[in-house]
Design a protein around this motif. Structure first.
Motif, PDB file in Angstrom:
ATOM      1  N   GLU A  65       0.932  -1.357  -0.097  1.00 20.17           N
ATOM      2  CA  GLU A  65       0.179   0.002   0.022  1.00 20.17           C
ATOM      3  C   GLU A  65       0.815   1.048   0.132  1.00 20.17           C
ATOM      4  O   GLU A  65       0.496   2.093  -0.605  1.00 20.17           O
ATOM      5  N   LYS A  66       2.005   1.169   0.935  1.00 19.13           N
ATOM      6  CA  LYS A  66       2.730   2.398   0.760  1.00 19.13           C
ATOM      7  C   LYS A  66       3.418   2.554  -0.344  1.00 19.13           C
ATOM      8  O   LYS A  66       3.571   3.714  -1.058  1.00 19.13           O
ATOM      9  N   ALA A  67       3.781   1.731  -1.214  1.00 22.18           N
ATOM     10  CA  ALA A  67       4.744   1.721  -2.510  1.00 22.18           C
ATOM     11  C   ALA A  67       3.325   2.193  -3.689  1.00 22.18           C
ATOM     12  O   ALA A  67       3.704   3.170  -4.350  1.00 22.18           O
ATOM     13  N   GLN A  68       2.415   1.807  -3.254  1.00 22.94           N
ATOM     14  CA  GLN A  68       1.104   2.170  -4.238  1.00 22.94           C
ATOM     15  C   GLN A  68       0.798   3.770  -4.129  1.00 22.94           C
ATOM     16  O   GLN A  68       0.566   4.594  -5.071  1.00 22.94           O
ATOM     17  N   ASN A  69       0.490   4.051  -2.794  1.00 26.65           N
ATOM     18  CA  ASN A  69       0.517   5.651  -2.529  1.00 26.65           C
ATOM     19  C   ASN A  69       1.409   6.556  -3.050  1.00 26.65           C
ATOM     20  O   ASN A  69       1.202   7.667  -3.186  1.00 26.65           O
ATOM     21  N   GLN A  70       2.831   5.977  -3.162  1.00 26.97           N
ATOM     22  CA  GLN A  70       3.997   6.835  -3.779  1.00 26.97           C
ATOM     23  C   GLN A  70       3.705   6.740  -5.404  1.00 26.97           C
ATOM     24  O   GLN A  70       4.706   7.152  -5.969  1.00 26.97           O
ATOM     25  N   GLY A  71       2.858   6.122  -6.001  1.00 22.76           N
ATOM     26  CA  GLY A  71       2.899   5.890  -7.460  1.00 22.76           C
ATOM     27  C   GLY A  71       3.847   5.204  -7.896  1.00 22.76           C
ATOM     28  O   GLY A  71       4.155   5.068  -9.109  1.00 22.76           O
ATOM     29  N   ARG A  72       4.196   4.008  -7.331  1.00 26.23           N
ATOM     30  CA  ARG A  72       5.281   3.112  -7.662  1.00 26.23           C
ATOM     31  C   ARG A  72       4.641   1.753  -8.151  1.00 26.23           C
ATOM     32  O   ARG A  72       5.287   0.823  -8.587  1.00 26.23           O
ATOM     33  N   THR A  73       3.305   1.421  -8.062  1.00 19.26           N
ATOM     34  CA  THR A  73       2.797   0.247  -8.406  1.00 19.26           C
ATOM     35  C   THR A  73       2.223   0.305  -9.651  1.00 19.26           C
ATOM     36  O   THR A  73       1.276   1.176  -9.861  1.00 19.26           O
ATOM     37  N   THR A  74       2.284  -0.816 -10.369  1.00 22.63           N
ATOM     38  CA  THR A  74       1.527  -1.082 -11.618  1.00 22.63           C
ATOM     39  C   THR A  74       0.963  -2.696 -11.608  1.00 22.63           C
ATOM     40  O   THR A  74       1.529  -3.627 -10.884  1.00 22.63           O
ATOM     41  N   VAL A  75       0.009  -2.904 -12.238  1.00 28.00           N
ATOM     42  CA  VAL A  75      -0.454  -4.361 -12.325  1.00 28.00           C
ATOM     43  C   VAL A  75      -0.344  -4.749 -14.035  1.00 28.00           C
ATOM     44  O   VAL A  75      -0.908  -3.767 -14.837  1.00 28.00           O
ATOM     45  N   ALA A  76      -0.008  -5.812 -14.386  1.00 29.22           N
ATOM     46  CA  ALA A  76       0.145  -6.358 -15.672  1.00 29.22           C
ATOM     47  C   ALA A  76      -1.126  -7.177 -15.564  1.00 29.22           C
ATOM     48  O   ALA A  76      -1.201  -8.152 -14.702  1.00 29.22           O
ATOM     49  N   VAL A  77      -2.019  -7.140 -16.521  1.00 37.67           N
ATOM     50  CA  VAL A  77      -3.366  -7.924 -16.700  1.00 37.67           C
ATOM     51  C   VAL A  77      -3.365  -8.369 -18.070  1.00 37.67           C
ATOM     52  O   VAL A  77      -2.952  -7.655 -18.908  1.00 37.67           O
ATOM     53  N   ARG A  78      -3.812  -9.721 -17.980  1.00 38.45           N
ATOM     54  CA  ARG A  78      -4.133 -10.241 -19.158  1.00 38.45           C
ATOM     55  C   ARG A  78      -5.487 -10.123 -19.550  1.00 38.45           C
ATOM     56  O   ARG A  78      -6.193 -10.383 -18.776  1.00 38.45           O
ATOM     57  N   VAL A  79      -5.705  -9.745 -20.857  1.00 35.97           N
ATOM     58  CA  VAL A  79      -7.113  -9.675 -21.259  1.00 35.97           C
ATOM     59  C   VAL A  79      -7.603 -10.518 -22.472  1.00 35.97           C
ATOM     60  O   VAL A  79      -6.791 -10.626 -23.352  1.00 35.97           O
ATOM     61  N   SER A  80      -8.538 -11.422 -22.179  1.00 33.01           N
ATOM     62  CA  SER A  80      -9.053 -12.260 -23.361  1.00 33.01           C
ATOM     63  C   SER A  80      -9.469 -11.468 -24.208  1.00 33.01           C
ATOM     64  O   SER A  80      -9.968 -10.647 -24.640  1.00 33.01           O
ATOM     65  N   ALA A  81      -9.998 -12.469 -25.725  1.00 36.97           N
ATOM     66  CA  ALA A  81     -10.374 -11.775 -26.744  1.00 36.97           C
ATOM     67  C   ALA A  81     -12.045 -11.261 -26.567  1.00 36.97           C
ATOM     68  O   ALA A  81     -12.342 -10.332 -27.124  1.00 36.97           O
ATOM     69  N   GLU A  82     -12.452 -11.789 -25.649  1.00 40.08           N
ATOM     70  CA  GLU A  82     -13.750 -11.353 -25.156  1.00 40.08           C
ATOM     71  C   GLU A  82     -13.791 -10.248 -24.037  1.00 40.08           C
ATOM     72  O   GLU A  82     -14.918  -9.778 -23.499  1.00 40.08           O
ATOM     73  N   GLY A  83     -12.499  -9.871 -23.847  1.00 37.56           N
ATOM     74  CA  GLY A  83     -12.551  -8.736 -22.700  1.00 37.56           C
ATOM     75  C   GLY A  83     -12.558  -8.885 -21.457  1.00 37.56           C
ATOM     76  O   GLY A  83     -12.608  -8.004 -20.525  1.00 37.56           O
ATOM     77  N   GLU A  84     -12.282 -10.274 -21.283  1.00 38.62           N
ATOM     78  CA  GLU A  84     -12.304 -10.418 -19.646  1.00 38.62           C
ATOM     79  C   GLU A  84     -10.736 -10.382 -18.891  1.00 38.62           C
ATOM     80  O   GLU A  84      -9.798 -11.061 -19.421  1.00 38.62           O
ATOM     81  N   PRO A  85     -10.570  -9.844 -18.044  1.00 37.20           N
ATOM     82  CA  PRO A  85      -9.202  -9.601 -17.559  1.00 37.20           C
ATOM     83  C   PRO A  85      -8.839 -10.597 -16.087  1.00 37.20           C
ATOM     84  O   PRO A  85      -9.888 -11.234 -15.570  1.00 37.20           O
ATOM     85  N   GLN A  86      -7.547 -10.929 -15.936  1.00 43.21           N
ATOM     86  CA  GLN A  86      -7.070 -11.571 -14.923  1.00 43.21           C
ATOM     87  C   GLN A  86      -5.661 -10.855 -14.794  1.00 43.21           C
ATOM     88  O   GLN A  86      -4.924 -10.369 -15.423  1.00 43.21           O
TER      89      GLN A  86
END
Length: 200
Positions: free
Chosen positions: A162-183
């Protein structure tokens, strides 16, 4: 008497019924697990910026709650195509594109799946939301969720993330299916992978 005996003979065996129920349940679970794995394996990867809240789930340990301001808040003027004619509950389709930092943000929204999507764009499908009339024939879109707003981490590590995210240092890599569903595939701090989701 014979009618009673026939009824007993026709009564299903409880062990067979239990076995059939177990097979159906296990099959459904296996299908859900494989569906998630197929998205992680074959989906297109995008990067999203997060806005976290870090509560505690006493049953599961620590988790971070992830907000995605660049895709979860959609203004009315971003909507392309027609609005629903009445108040409704349905998904919203977003067309995303990467900014100069490689972070994907929403460029447009629609109530049907976009047909013409550029090669550098990705379609993301929200969970169903209630679209309400704002005034007259104008409607509004509430905050969108995508089913990737909660990520469990080892107990005791949530506050550090949470501390790292509050400092704007966190990102998430998301995989998106052809139907638009993310994981969620990876949780990263300063571009370095902190947690990597296994397929199974």
């Amino acid at each position: 008497m014979s009618g009673f005996a026939d009824t007993l003979r026709r009564r299903p065996n409880p062990y067979i019924a239990a076995a059939i129920s177990a097979v159906v349940l296990i099959g459904s679970l296996a299908q859900a697990i494989e569906h998630r794995a197929s998205i992680l394996r074959d989906g297109r990867e995008i990067l999203l910026r997060t806005e976290p809240i870090d509560p505690r789930d006493l049953m599961r340990g620590d988790y971070v709650r992830l907000g995605y301001a660049d895709v979860s808040s959609v203004s009315d003027d971003m909507v392309t195509g027609s609005w629903p004619s009445t108040e409704t509950v349905q998904p919203v389709w977003l067309t995303l594109a990467a900014d100069g930092d490689g972070i994907f943000t929403a460029r447009s929204a629609s109530f049907t799946r976009p047909e013409n999507v550029a090669a550098d764009e990705v379609v993301l499908k929200s969970l169903p939301v209630r679209v309400r009339a704002a005034s007259g024939l104008r409607y509004s879109i509430p905050q969108l969720d995508f089913g990737i707003e909660r990520y469990y981490v080892p107990e005791g590590e949530g506050l550090e993330i949470e501390k790292a995210q509050n400092q704007g240092r966190t990102t998430v890599a998301v995989r998106v299916s052809a139907e638009g569903e993310p994981q969620i595939a990876r949780l990263m701090i300063d571009g370095e992978t902190l947690y990597n989701e296994p397929l199974y």
